[in-house]
Design a protein around this motif. Structure first.
Motif, short mmCIF file in Angstrom:
data_model
loop_
_atom_site.label_atom_id
_atom_site.label_comp_id
_atom_site.label_asym_id
_atom_site.label_seq_id
_atom_site.Cartn_x
_atom_site.Cartn_y
_atom_site.Cartn_z
N ALA A 2 1.04 -1.20 -0.05
CA ALA A 2 0.08 0.08 0.15
C ALA A 2 1.11 1.19 -0.44
O ALA A 2 1.81 1.96 1.17
N GLU A 3 0.36 2.08 -0.68
CA GLU A 3 1.40 3.38 -0.72
C GLU A 3 1.02 4.61 0.15
O GLU A 3 -0.42 4.43 0.36
N SER A 4 1.40 5.26 0.36
CA SER A 4 1.30 6.11 1.42
C SER A 4 0.58 7.41 0.65
O SER A 4 1.71 7.79 -0.36
N SER A 5 -0.57 7.98 1.04
CA SER A 5 -1.12 9.28 0.74
C SER A 5 -0.30 10.93 1.04
O SER A 5 0.42 10.35 1.89
N PRO A 6 0.14 11.05 -0.21
CA PRO A 6 0.81 12.26 0.74
C PRO A 6 0.26 13.31 1.75
O PRO A 6 0.05 13.64 2.40
N ARG A 7 -1.54 12.80 2.00
CA ARG A 7 -2.73 13.06 2.70
C ARG A 7 -1.94 12.89 4.10
O ARG A 7 -2.56 14.06 5.13
N SER A 8 -1.30 11.93 4.59
CA SER A 8 -1.23 11.10 5.91
C SER A 8 -0.53 11.31 5.75
O SER A 8 0.54 11.66 7.43
N ARG A 11 1.56 17.05 7.85
CA ARG A 11 1.21 17.46 9.28
C ARG A 11 -0.43 17.60 9.19
O ARG A 11 -0.58 19.21 8.30
N ARG A 12 -1.03 17.86 9.50
CA ARG A 12 -2.43 17.86 9.76
C ARG A 12 -2.10 19.28 11.35
O ARG A 12 -2.19 19.37 11.96
N PRO A 13 -3.25 19.62 10.58
CA PRO A 13 -3.35 21.00 11.62
C PRO A 13 -3.96 21.24 13.22
O PRO A 13 -4.71 19.78 12.42
N ALA A 14 -3.40 21.54 14.45
CA ALA A 14 -4.23 21.37 15.30
C ALA A 14 -5.32 21.98 15.81
O ALA A 14 -5.94 22.49 14.67
N PRO A 15 -6.22 21.12 16.77
CA PRO A 15 -8.24 21.02 16.11
C PRO A 15 -7.71 22.77 16.91
O PRO A 15 -7.06 23.42 17.48
#
Length: 113
Positions: A2-8, A11-15
């Motif tokens: 499985a390739e890791s998607s660029p989204r994963s 870095r996700r923004p902080a809540p």
């Protein structure tokens, strides 16, 4: 595989609550840095200014009393009807000193060429 998607991997923004807490901490730190620390150093300057002005004031009072007593007791010129003259002399002298200090404090500096 499985390739890791660029989204994963991004870095996700902080809540929002975490971002607000960080913003609050940043604002408090900025407030302390820009206001309270300079005010602490300014307080020291003000304290020395008040102490200096009190010392000068006490010195002027002692100067005036000493000058008055000098004119009253060490000279034989101001007795009887002329006993008010030492007071007038000291008042004029103190007013002259006050005018000199006021003039020195309010003059503007001329730019140097």
């Amino acid at each position: 595989m499985a390739e890791s998607s660029p989204r994963s991997s991004a870095r996700r923004p902080a809540p929002i609550p975490t971002a607000v807490a960080e913003l609050w901490e940043l604002l408090v730190a900025y407030f302390k840095q820009e206001t309270t620390e300079p005010l602490k150093s300014l307080g020291r300057v003000i304290a020395f200014g008040i102490a200096g002005s009190l010392a000068i004031g006490i010195g002027v009072v002692f100067f005036a009393i000493g000058g008055l007593r000098l004119l009253q007791y060490e000279t034989n010129l101001f007795h009887g009807n002329w006993s008010f003259v030492p007071y007038v002399i000291m008042i004029v002298l103190l007013l002259g000193m006050a005018a000199l200090v006021f003039r020195m404090g309010t003059r503007t500096k001329e730019p140097r060429t």
